[in-house]
Write a protein that holds these residues in place. Structure first.
Motif, PDB file in Angstrom:
ATOM      1  N   ALA A   1       4.076   5.553  -5.584  1.00 59.84           N
ATOM      2  CA  ALA A   1       4.070   5.565  -7.050  1.00 59.84           C
ATOM      3  C   ALA A   1       2.974   6.466  -7.595  1.00 59.84           C
ATOM      4  CB  ALA A   1       3.910   4.141  -7.582  1.00 59.84           C
ATOM      5  N   TRP A   2       1.793   6.424  -6.947  1.00 58.34           N
ATOM      6  CA  TRP A   2       0.699   7.285  -7.418  1.00 58.34           C
ATOM      7  C   TRP A   2       1.055   8.756  -7.256  1.00 58.34           C
ATOM      8  CZ3 TRP A   2      -2.333  10.946  -5.009  1.00 58.34           C
ATOM      9  CH2 TRP A   2      -3.442  11.387  -5.744  1.00 58.34           C
ATOM     10  N   ARG A   3       1.722   9.101  -6.147  1.00 56.17           N
ATOM     11  CA  ARG A   3       2.100  10.483  -5.920  1.00 56.17           C
ATOM     12  C   ARG A   3       3.117  10.946  -6.968  1.00 56.17           C
ATOM     13  NH1 ARG A   3       3.886   9.815  -1.311  1.00 56.17           N
ATOM     14  NH2 ARG A   3       1.930  10.147  -0.193  1.00 56.17           N
ATOM     15  N   ARG A   4       4.097  10.091  -7.249  1.00 59.98           N
ATOM     16  CA  ARG A   4       5.107  10.470  -8.250  1.00 59.98           C
ATOM     17  C   ARG A   4       4.482  10.612  -9.631  1.00 59.98           C
ATOM     18  NH1 ARG A   4       8.083   6.532  -5.465  1.00 59.98           N
ATOM     19  NH2 ARG A   4       7.646   5.056  -7.155  1.00 59.98           N
TER      20      ARG A   4
ATOM     21  N   LEU B   1       0.835  -1.207   0.000  1.00 59.58           N
ATOM     22  CA  LEU B   1       0.000   0.000   0.000  1.00 59.58           C
ATOM     23  C   LEU B   1       0.870   1.259   0.000  1.00 59.58           C
ATOM     24  CD1 LEU B   1      -2.842   1.176   0.131  1.00 59.58           C
ATOM     25  CD2 LEU B   1      -2.712   1.037   2.629  1.00 59.58           C
ATOM     26  N   GLN B   2       1.950   1.240   0.794  1.00 55.14           N
ATOM     27  CA  GLN B   2       2.847   2.383   0.819  1.00 55.14           C
ATOM     28  C   GLN B   2       3.530   2.589  -0.529  1.00 55.14           C
ATOM     29  OE1 GLN B   2       5.474   1.625   4.076  1.00 55.14           O
ATOM     30  NE2 GLN B   2       3.962   2.155   5.667  1.00 55.14           N
ATOM     31  N   ARG B   3       3.940   1.492  -1.162  1.00 57.47           N
ATOM     32  CA  ARG B   3       4.561   1.617  -2.494  1.00 57.47           C
ATOM     33  C   ARG B   3       3.568   2.156  -3.513  1.00 57.47           C
ATOM     34  NH1 ARG B   3       8.314  -3.851  -3.331  1.00 57.47           N
ATOM     35  NH2 ARG B   3       9.848  -3.347  -1.700  1.00 57.47           N
TER      36      ARG B   3
ATOM     37  N   TRP C   1       4.119  13.888 -12.236  1.00 57.38           N
ATOM     38  CA  TRP C   1       4.613  13.884 -13.613  1.00 57.38           C
ATOM     39  C   TRP C   1       3.475  14.137 -14.602  1.00 57.38           C
ATOM     40  CZ3 TRP C   1       9.193  14.686 -15.288  1.00 57.38           C
ATOM     41  CH2 TRP C   1      10.311  14.316 -14.543  1.00 57.38           C
ATOM     42  N   THR C   2       2.315  13.569 -14.326  1.00 54.99           N
ATOM     43  CA  THR C   2       1.169  13.815 -15.211  1.00 54.99           C
ATOM     44  C   THR C   2       0.777  15.289 -15.197  1.00 54.99           C
ATOM     45  OG1 THR C   2       0.375  11.571 -14.784  1.00 54.99           O
ATOM     46  CG2 THR C   2      -1.198  13.140 -15.714  1.00 54.99           C
ATOM     47  N   ALA C   3       0.761  15.893 -14.005  1.00 54.65           N
ATOM     48  CA  ALA C   3       0.446  17.324 -13.926  1.00 54.65           C
ATOM     49  C   ALA C   3       1.482  18.156 -14.672  1.00 54.65           C
ATOM     50  CB  ALA C   3       0.372  17.754 -12.458  1.00 54.65           C
ATOM     51  N   LEU C   4       2.768  17.776 -14.571  1.00 53.15           N
ATOM     52  CA  LEU C   4       3.816  18.511 -15.283  1.00 53.15           C
ATOM     53  C   LEU C   4       3.648  18.393 -16.792  1.00 53.15           C
ATOM     54  CD1 LEU C   4       6.442  20.137 -15.275  1.00 53.15           C
ATOM     55  CD2 LEU C   4       7.691  17.969 -15.103  1.00 53.15           C
TER      56      LEU C   4
END
Length: 374
Positions: free
Chosen positions: A17-20, A11-13, A24-27
């Protein structure tokens, strides 16, 4: 029921990964929107440049027509009118018609608008209906009434005149009052063809790639000149041609196809900036992947070392340069009977030292940190 350590780690991984990837998607979305905005602004700039150039050409065409009409008026006023029956007037009027193809007919009339003499252009045969032309509601009569009221030259509104070949064209009358000692002696009437005005008075460089036309207020075209190149987008500009007694609208249309890869310097700069931004994004992605891989390898190495240290039966303790305890393994905690929270950060003395040897151990520790071995 509490999640197992494996599920908690997954769950932490997943959250990391979702946060990263969300960042990147927003960028990526931000960069794409910025590039789209820049390309749109470049297109708007190019369209504004085309429209500005077209409006400037329309104003130049109106200025050329007005200047030419003024010169024609001066030439008409220079014709001899003191002896209308003399052939000199007809000879000079014929020469003027040969040199000014936009003029179709020149008439000399008396104060009651009765015909005295006239000449006609050799380039355009027209079947004139003299009864309609001499009627009280004709454009010629209205133009001369305006000229008498204004005390100077006056133009009529445009009208359709049939030709002898079954066709026709739009005409316009110019009435110039002839006076002496404040008394009107007669009128000089000149007939213009709107199509010939466009063909002879507008610069050919303006109609080579654009379409020029005289239009009415509702957009109806009276005369058209120029074969504009058809394209995906049309630009139009209008300018008023104010004449004494009448007003014409000159319209110029220009068609432009879709812009090429480098239509102008701004689009080239936008393209180069887009390539640079995409390159920077690719480099950032690769660098981020390498950093994540290094962090993952380091985390695996630390986990492996911690597992090895925790499984040892030998006690391990580490101090920094100032003597503070920075690390103890579980075996050491079992030996001394203290938890890691009670030991970490201690420097001068340790709670597991025998009370009778505390001072001796402090002296030994001072000697070691001074760089001198006993």
């Amino acid at each position: 029921m509490k999640p197992t350590p494996v599920k908690r780690t997954l769950l932490q991984r997943w959250r990391g990964a979702w946060r990263r990837w969300s960042l990147w998607t927003a960028l990526v979305l931000l960069v794409v929107s910025m590039l789209a905005t820049m390309v749109w602004l470049a297109g708007r700039y190019e369209a504004s440049q085309v429209q500005t150039r077209l409006e400037r050409d329309t104003a130049d065409a109106v200025s050329d027509i007005r200047t030419a009409l003024t010169h024609n008026l001066q030439s008409l006023q220079a014709l001899p009118s003191d002896n209308p029956s003399h052939l000199a007037w007809e000879v000079e009027a014929s020469d003027l018609l040969r040199n000014r193809r936009e003029l179709v007919r020149i008439e000399l009339r008396d104060a009651n608008l009765r015909m005295r003499t006239h000449v006609q252009s050799p380039y355009r045969p027209v079947a004139w209906d003299m009864r309609l032309r001499d009627s009280g509601q004709s454009d010629l009569t209205i133009a001369c009434a305006n000229a008498r009221r204004l005390g100077g030259p006056a133009y009529s509104s445009s009208y359709f005149q049939p030709h002898g070949d079954g066709l026709g064209s739009e005409m316009m009358e110019l009435c110039v009052p002839l006076s002496a000692s404040g008394r009107t002696l007669g009128y000089l009437v000149a007939t213009y063809a709107l199509q010939d005005i466009l063909a002879n008075l507008v610069g050919h460089n303006l109609t080579r790639s654009q379409e020029a036309s005289f239009t009415e207020a509702d957009g109806t075209r009276l005369a058209v000149l120029g074969a504009a190149r058809r394209g995906s987008r049309m630009f139009s500009a209008q300018h008023l041609l104010d004449l004494p007694g009448s007003t014409l609208v000159l319209r110029m249309d220009s068609w432009h196809s879709a812009p090429s890869l480098f239509p102008n310097v701004l689009t080239a700069l936008v393209t180069a900036m887009s390539i640079a931004l995409v390159t920077v994004m690719v480099v950032l992605v690769r660098d981020n992947r390498r950093r994540l891989r290094a962090e993952r390898d380091l985390a695996d190495a630390l986990a492996f070392r911690k597992a090895m240290e925790d499984s040892l039966v030998t006690g391990l303790r580490a101090r920094d340069l100032e003597g503070r305890i920075t690390y103890v393994n579980p075996a050491f905690c079992e030996m001394v009977g203290f938890s890691p929270q009670e030991l970490l950060g201690l420097s001068m003395s340790a709670p597991y030292w025998p009370p009778e040897r505390v001072e001796e151990y402090r002296q030994r520790q001072a000697i070691r940190f001074a760089g001198t071995m006993p």
